[in-house]
Design a protein around this motif. Structure first.
Motif, mmCIF file in Angstrom:
data_model
loop_
_atom_site.group_PDB
_atom_site.id
_atom_site.type_symbol
_atom_site.label_atom_id
_atom_site.label_comp_id
_atom_site.label_asym_id
_atom_site.label_seq_id
_atom_site.Cartn_x
_atom_site.Cartn_y
_atom_site.Cartn_z
ATOM 1 N N GLU A 244 48.076 88.250 8.641
ATOM 2 C CA GLU A 244 48.956 87.077 8.512
ATOM 3 C C GLU A 244 50.054 87.116 9.573
ATOM 4 O OE1 GLU A 244 48.951 84.288 6.630
ATOM 5 O OE2 GLU A 244 46.937 84.930 6.108
ATOM 6 N N SER A 245 50.623 88.298 9.777
ATOM 7 C CA SER A 245 51.709 88.427 10.757
ATOM 8 C C SER A 245 51.216 88.066 12.152
ATOM 9 C CB SER A 245 52.247 89.866 10.771
ATOM 10 O OG SER A 245 52.661 90.250 9.493
ATOM 11 N N LYS B 182 46.927 85.119 -0.738
ATOM 12 C CA LYS B 182 45.575 85.587 -0.398
ATOM 13 C C LYS B 182 45.149 86.714 -1.326
ATOM 14 C CE LYS B 182 44.804 83.957 4.156
ATOM 15 N NZ LYS B 182 44.435 84.183 5.543
ATOM 16 N N CYS B 183 46.108 87.541 -1.695
ATOM 17 C CA CYS B 183 45.802 88.634 -2.627
ATOM 18 C C CYS B 183 45.332 88.061 -3.960
ATOM 19 C CB CYS B 183 47.048 89.497 -2.793
ATOM 20 S SG CYS B 183 46.915 90.687 -4.111
ATOM 21 N N ILE C 123 45.835 92.484 4.966
ATOM 22 C CA ILE C 123 46.096 91.043 4.836
ATOM 23 C C ILE C 123 47.435 90.708 5.489
ATOM 24 C CG2 ILE C 123 46.559 89.162 3.210
ATOM 25 C CD1 ILE C 123 44.705 90.518 1.222
ATOM 26 N N CYS C 124 48.428 91.537 5.221
ATOM 27 C CA CYS C 124 49.777 91.289 5.752
ATOM 28 C C CYS C 124 49.772 91.346 7.284
ATOM 29 C CB CYS C 124 50.740 92.328 5.172
ATOM 30 S SG CYS C 124 52.418 92.115 5.709
ATOM 31 N N LEU D 208 45.796 95.322 1.056
ATOM 32 C CA LEU D 208 46.936 94.399 1.080
ATOM 33 C C LEU D 208 47.659 94.491 2.428
ATOM 34 C CD1 LEU D 208 48.091 92.467 -1.019
ATOM 35 C CD2 LEU D 208 49.637 94.272 -1.751
ATOM 36 N N THR D 209 47.769 95.702 2.930
ATOM 37 C CA THR D 209 48.416 95.898 4.232
ATOM 38 C C THR D 209 47.653 95.151 5.316
ATOM 39 O OG1 THR D 209 49.187 98.073 3.569
ATOM 40 C CG2 THR D 209 49.093 97.640 5.925
ATOM 41 N N ALA E 103 56.086 92.848 7.920
ATOM 42 C CA ALA E 103 56.039 91.482 8.466
ATOM 43 C C ALA E 103 57.257 91.218 9.339
ATOM 44 C CB ALA E 103 55.978 90.475 7.319
ATOM 45 N N GLN F 246 52.195 84.178 2.014
ATOM 46 C CA GLN F 246 50.772 83.988 2.311
ATOM 47 C C GLN F 246 49.960 85.221 1.901
ATOM 48 O OE1 GLN F 246 49.265 81.209 3.190
ATOM 49 N NE2 GLN F 246 51.265 80.244 3.066
ATOM 50 N N THR F 247 50.548 86.389 2.123
ATOM 51 C CA THR F 247 49.862 87.631 1.741
ATOM 52 C C THR F 247 49.649 87.669 0.227
ATOM 53 O OG1 THR F 247 50.934 88.747 3.585
ATOM 54 C CG2 THR F 247 49.979 90.151 1.891
ATOM 55 N N LEU G 170 55.561 95.527 2.474
ATOM 56 C CA LEU G 170 54.910 94.356 3.087
ATOM 57 C C LEU G 170 55.931 93.505 3.849
ATOM 58 C CD1 LEU G 170 52.553 93.203 0.182
ATOM 59 C CD2 LEU G 170 51.907 94.412 2.274
#
Lengths: 239, 182
Positions: free
Chosen positions: B79-80, B54-55, B75-76, B72-73, B34, B50-51, B30
């Motif tokens: 966010e990025s 949120k998780c 979300i990352c 999860l990826t 990022a 942040q990831t 992750l």
């Protein structure tokens, strides 16, 4: 193919890892972060609709081997309106802001949705049109606009309020728009935005219209999914 | 990355220790993804944080435990891209130096550009597709699921990303036998 995989893997893996900082974030967040649960309930203002449903309700009585059975019914009422405090309640908040990060792709213009917000019967949506820099030409201009349909079949125009571009956008046509849908049906819980992009040419070449899949937004919690387009209004081709 | 499904199920059910173990297993991938977007440790750490938050907040909504890693990826990545979009970091000088035509600022830049630099300089959509395919080892179908886009778009972005990557590396590895990037 393996060389590509190995090269990219080893390139990314060469980034040094700030292990202590990452461990600290995980260990502190996992045990100290409280999960936020904030959802308010909106009572439908249009009580006349609720009264109509109540008026249509009734009771059926029939006989089975075990005796007489009573069955209450509410004809034509969607079951979800019977949950909670009673008929006529929806869980759509009166006001909410939902960040979005969804992109619909078609030909060489992507439409990236960034935010949808509710305020009473008004829905504001922010999005950006992104033109593929590989095909970008100074000779055309792009205009992405939206139409919408709710889960009860009501169709809406979603006129935009204005567009901006910033100096760090890749092409001149990567415009960011905000648009507003008004008079949302109070029983609507989902809204599907139907985008279209028009490419106009400075030359005599006729304009082109691109249709996209739809973006369905659940107004209760902001969750989204990409759905088959319900279709653009016919009028868009007559302009 | 494949995880013990029972552990993921425990995390979904609220077991914070299980979640902690899962996040430790995912942290390097992750963070490095990022970093590829923002090229800055502090911002990559912020995205990672942040990831993680949120998780923690939404793992109870995860319906399919087998998709924990791709979820999860996603979300990352979101966010990025969000951090980049907000213009929190505008390293224009670096961008300028890396653009063709500006290489005279640094005589050794072209020859010093390696796969990492070239990858980081790609447009986000190509970078994302290549990282998911060749770093996270996801299938085309899984990438389409993560990015919510058609399979054809994924294939196009991978193809264009590789073409662009090779073009950026032309003259670096081609001249050295055995190091050709194909």
């Amino acid at each position: 193919m393996n060389l590509e995989r190995d090269s990219i893997k080893s390139a990314i893996n060469s980034t040094p890892l700030p292990e202590d900082r990452l461990n600290q974030i995980i260990n502190q967040s996992v045990f100290n972060h409280n999960v936020r649960k904030t959802k308010r309930t909106r009572y439908i203002k249009h009580t006349s609709a609720a009264l109509l449903f109540i008026g249509l309700s009734g009771t059926l009585m029939f006989t089975t081997p075990t005796g007489q059975q009573l069955l209450s019914y509410l004809p034509f009422v969607n079951v979800e309106y019977l949950n909670g405090a009673g008929a006529g309640v929806t869980e759509v908040p009166e006001e909410a802001v939902y960040p979005l990060d969804e992109t619909l792709t078609e030909q060489y213009v992507d439409i990236h949705f960034t935010e949808v917000s509710l305020s009473g019967d008004q829905v504001d949506i922010a999005y950006q049109q992104l033109v593929d820099p590989d095909v970008y030409s100074e000779t055309f201009s792009v205009e992405a606009e939206l139409f919408a349909i709710d889960d009860r079949g009501n169709r809406y125009d979603v006129p935009y309020n204005g567009g901006n571009s910033y100096y760090y956008d890749i092409t001149r046509e990567d415009l960011r728009w905000t648009a507003t849908l008004s008079d949302l049906n109070p029983l609507a819980e989902k809204i599907t935005f139907i985008p279209m992009a028009t490419i106009s040419y400075i030359t005599d070449k006729p304009f082109e219209v691109f249709e996209y899949e739809g973006l369905e937004v659940d107004l209760r919690d902001g969750s989204v999914k990409i759905v088959e387009s319900p279709g653009l209004p016919g009028k868009v081709y007559e302009r | 990355m494949e995880h013990d499904l029972d552990r993921v199920k425990c995390a979904i059910d609220g077991d914070r220790y299980a979640l902690q173990e899962l996040l430790h297993a995912e942290k390097s991938k992750l963070y490095r993804m990022a970093f590829a977007y923002v090229r800055n440790e502090d911002e990559a750490v912020e995205i990672f944080q942040q990831t993680v938050l949120k998780c923690i907040e939404s793992i109870h909504q995860l319906k399919k435990p087998e998709y924990f890693s791709t979820w999860l990826t996603r979300i990352c990545i979101n966010e990025s891209l969000s951090v980049k979009r907000k213009g929190k970091r505008l390293n224009l000088l670096t961008e300028l130096l890396k653009q063709p035509g500006h290489q005279d600022f640094s005589g050794t830049l072209a020859h010093g550009m390696d796969v990492k630099d070239a990858l980081e300089a790609l447009p986000d959509k190509y970078k994302t597709a290549l990282m998911l395919r060749f770093y996270q080892d996801l299938s085309i179908q899984d990438i389409a699921n993560v990015l919510d886009c058609p399979i054809g778009t994924v294939k196009t972005n991978i193809h264009r990303g590789l073409t662009s990557l090779k073009s950026k590396l032309k003259g670096v590895y081609e001249d050295e036998p055995g190091k050709r990037f194909n």
